[in-house]
Design a protein around this motif. Structure first.
Motif, PDB file in Angstrom:
ATOM      1  N   LYS A  79       1.519  15.128  67.684  1.00  0.00           N
ATOM      2  CA  LYS A  79       1.600  16.110  66.599  1.00  0.00           C
ATOM      3  C   LYS A  79       1.231  15.492  65.244  1.00  0.00           C
ATOM      4  CE  LYS A  79       3.088  19.143  69.506  1.00  0.00           C
ATOM      5  NZ  LYS A  79       2.215  20.257  69.947  1.00  0.00           N
ATOM      6  N   GLY A  80       0.657  14.280  65.272  1.00  0.00           N
ATOM      7  CA  GLY A  80       0.223  13.629  64.038  1.00  0.00           C
ATOM      8  C   GLY A  80       1.340  13.035  63.212  1.00  0.00           C
ATOM      9  N   LEU A  81       2.483  12.737  63.830  1.00  0.00           N
ATOM     10  CA  LEU A  81       3.639  12.204  63.105  1.00  0.00           C
ATOM     11  C   LEU A  81       3.733  10.695  63.267  1.00  0.00           C
ATOM     12  CD1 LEU A  81       6.247  14.909  64.187  1.00  0.00           C
ATOM     13  CD2 LEU A  81       4.921  14.833  62.063  1.00  0.00           C
ATOM     14  N   TYR A 176      10.823  15.909  64.013  1.00  0.00           N
ATOM     15  CA  TYR A 176      11.129  16.010  62.577  1.00  0.00           C
ATOM     16  C   TYR A 176      10.366  14.905  61.843  1.00  0.00           C
ATOM     17  CZ  TYR A 176      13.959  16.318  58.295  1.00  0.00           C
ATOM     18  OH  TYR A 176      14.382  16.457  56.999  1.00  0.00           O
ATOM     19  N   PRO A 177       9.480  15.253  60.926  1.00  0.00           N
ATOM     20  CA  PRO A 177       8.584  14.257  60.317  1.00  0.00           C
ATOM     21  C   PRO A 177       9.262  13.066  59.635  1.00  0.00           C
ATOM     22  CG  PRO A 177       7.772  16.466  59.884  1.00  0.00           C
ATOM     23  CD  PRO A 177       9.123  16.628  60.527  1.00  0.00           C
ATOM     24  N   ILE A 200      17.135   8.386  63.121  1.00  0.00           N
ATOM     25  CA  ILE A 200      17.519   7.830  61.816  1.00  0.00           C
ATOM     26  C   ILE A 200      16.398   8.059  60.801  1.00  0.00           C
ATOM     27  CG2 ILE A 200      18.045   5.668  60.585  1.00  0.00           C
ATOM     28  CD1 ILE A 200      20.277   6.584  62.427  1.00  0.00           C
ATOM     29  N   ASP A 201      16.805   8.400  59.554  1.00  0.00           N
ATOM     30  CA  ASP A 201      15.855   8.513  58.435  1.00  0.00           C
ATOM     31  C   ASP A 201      16.211   7.420  57.434  1.00  0.00           C
ATOM     32  OD1 ASP A 201      15.319  10.735  59.909  1.00  0.00           O
ATOM     33  OD2 ASP A 201      15.703  12.194  58.327  1.00  0.00           O
ATOM     34  N   ARG A 202      15.435   6.351  57.427  1.00  0.00           N
ATOM     35  CA  ARG A 202      15.759   5.183  56.600  1.00  0.00           C
ATOM     36  C   ARG A 202      14.784   5.096  55.420  1.00  0.00           C
ATOM     37  NH1 ARG A 202      16.946   0.602  60.290  1.00  0.00           N
ATOM     38  NH2 ARG A 202      18.905   1.785  60.359  1.00  0.00           N
ATOM     39  N   TYR A 203      15.260   5.518  54.244  1.00  0.00           N
ATOM     40  CA  TYR A 203      14.421   5.513  53.041  1.00  0.00           C
ATOM     41  C   TYR A 203      15.095   4.827  51.859  1.00  0.00           C
ATOM     42  CZ  TYR A 203      11.358   8.753  55.469  1.00  0.00           C
ATOM     43  OH  TYR A 203      10.499   9.313  56.375  1.00  0.00           O
TER      44      TYR A 203
END
Length: 338
Positions: A79-81, A176-177, A200-203
């Motif tokens: 899906k291009g992610l 989820y992008p 996990i979303d690590r920013y």
């Protein structure tokens, strides 16, 4: 004599009962013998299954987890992610939950103490945003060989990925992008398998906070973005929930999806400088240096009710060529106010 027929019938009945008694006892002895043989064979079979189960080593499980990550990345890249990396801490949190579900025979995003995934992750000193997928299999073949276990887990993941709207929450989570990492938790015995995918979303990097504070105390949220050239901080929110309570197995099995509370209890905005002000006339509540990505702010719990406060830092991609970007949450840090 008059009584002889009666006596003959009496003694005949006694003899019949005695013969029947001995026949029954012989049958009981045979049945006991066969039962003992069956129990012995069952004991050997059961122990054989456990012996086979134990041949699945930690190295094998690591390889299975990496295979699942590779499969997730195939799904995302189709899906291009961006791909995700395997995360050890999130995997440990997921595995502990799977072990508890297996042992206590339930299936739920909540644990027995009433904790949601982000609460469990925060207790383990995780600070990133976490989104949990769960799956299970049971009643199929014995999950006591590497091939059978791996096949079952792959099938469980594909079942989640192939969901269709409107019941496609697991698929949406996989795709989820903003996700950057994933932890894989696995628990199994000879007849059941539990799987947790902890995305996990690590920013950002946030300085450790106490897990508990007293009512009336304050905390200082200090952190920085990991890539200040690409992402900026736009908001810090706190969501309140009453303290969790222990849940019965029946209640755990009834509960479905989970989420944060809908209403933000406390909102902090980045400080504005010069003549700039917000619409309410204030200049903001936390310091933020956009060039370095550093931010800090103080939250006071002077009159706050006791319970769990989840700190959510919001980020968004820095606009380029006037392209609008949406904010997204990047932390789930839980603090209990006593």
């Amino acid at each position: 004599m008059v009584f002889s027929p009666l006596l003959d019938n009496f003694f005949g009945s006694v003899k019949f009962l005695a013969d029947t008694f001995f026949k029954i006892n012989k049958l009981q002895i045979k049945l006991c013998k066969y039962a003992c043989i069956w129990l012995f064979l069952s004991f050997i079979s059961t122990n054989s299954l456990y012996a086979q189960e134990n041949t699945i080593s930690k190295t094998d499980l690591v390889q299975i987890k990496q295979k699942l990550v590779n499969l997730i990345n195939q799904n995302r890249q189709s899906k291009g992610l961006n791909p995700v990396e395997l995360d050890e801490l999130a995997g440990q949190v997921g595995e502990e939950h799977c072990q508890e579900m297996l042992k206590e025979n339930y299936f739920s995003h909540w644990n027995i103490l009433g904790l949601k995934p982000y609460m469990r992750y925060s207790q383990a000193n995780g600070t990133d945003l976490i989104s949990e997928n769960l799956s299970f299999a049971e009643g199929g073949p014995f999950y006591n060989t590497l091939t059978t276990l791996e096949g079952a887990l792959v099938e469980m993941h594909l079942h989640m990925f192939e969901e269709e709207p409107p019941n496609d929450g697991h698929r949406q989570n996989i795709l989820y992008p903003p996700h950057t990492h994933v932890g894989i938790g696995i628990a199994f015995n000879e007849g059941k398998v539990k799987l947790a995918e902890e995305f996990i979303d690590r920013y950002v990097e946030v300085r450790p906070l106490p897990h508990k504070i007293k009512s009336g105390e304050s905390i200082e949220i200090v952190g920085k973005t990991l890539n200040p050239k690409e992402f900026e901080i736009v908001r810090i929110s706190l969501f309140y929930e009453p303290n969790p309570t222990m849940l019965e197995i029946e209640e755990l099995n009834k509960r479905k999806g989970y989420s944060l509370p809908e209403v933000e209890t406390i909102i902090l905005r980045p400080m504005l400088y010069g003549n700039a002000i917000y619409t309410d006339g204030s200049r903001g509540e936390f310091e933020y240096q956009k060039s370095s990505g550093k931010f800090s702010g103080i939250v006071k719990f002077s009159k706050s009710p006791k319970g769990i406060y989840t700190i959510v830092v919001w980020a968004k991609k820095i606009q380029k060529n006037n392209q609008q970007t949406e904010k997204f949450p990047v932390t789930n840090i839980c603090v209990e106010v006593e």
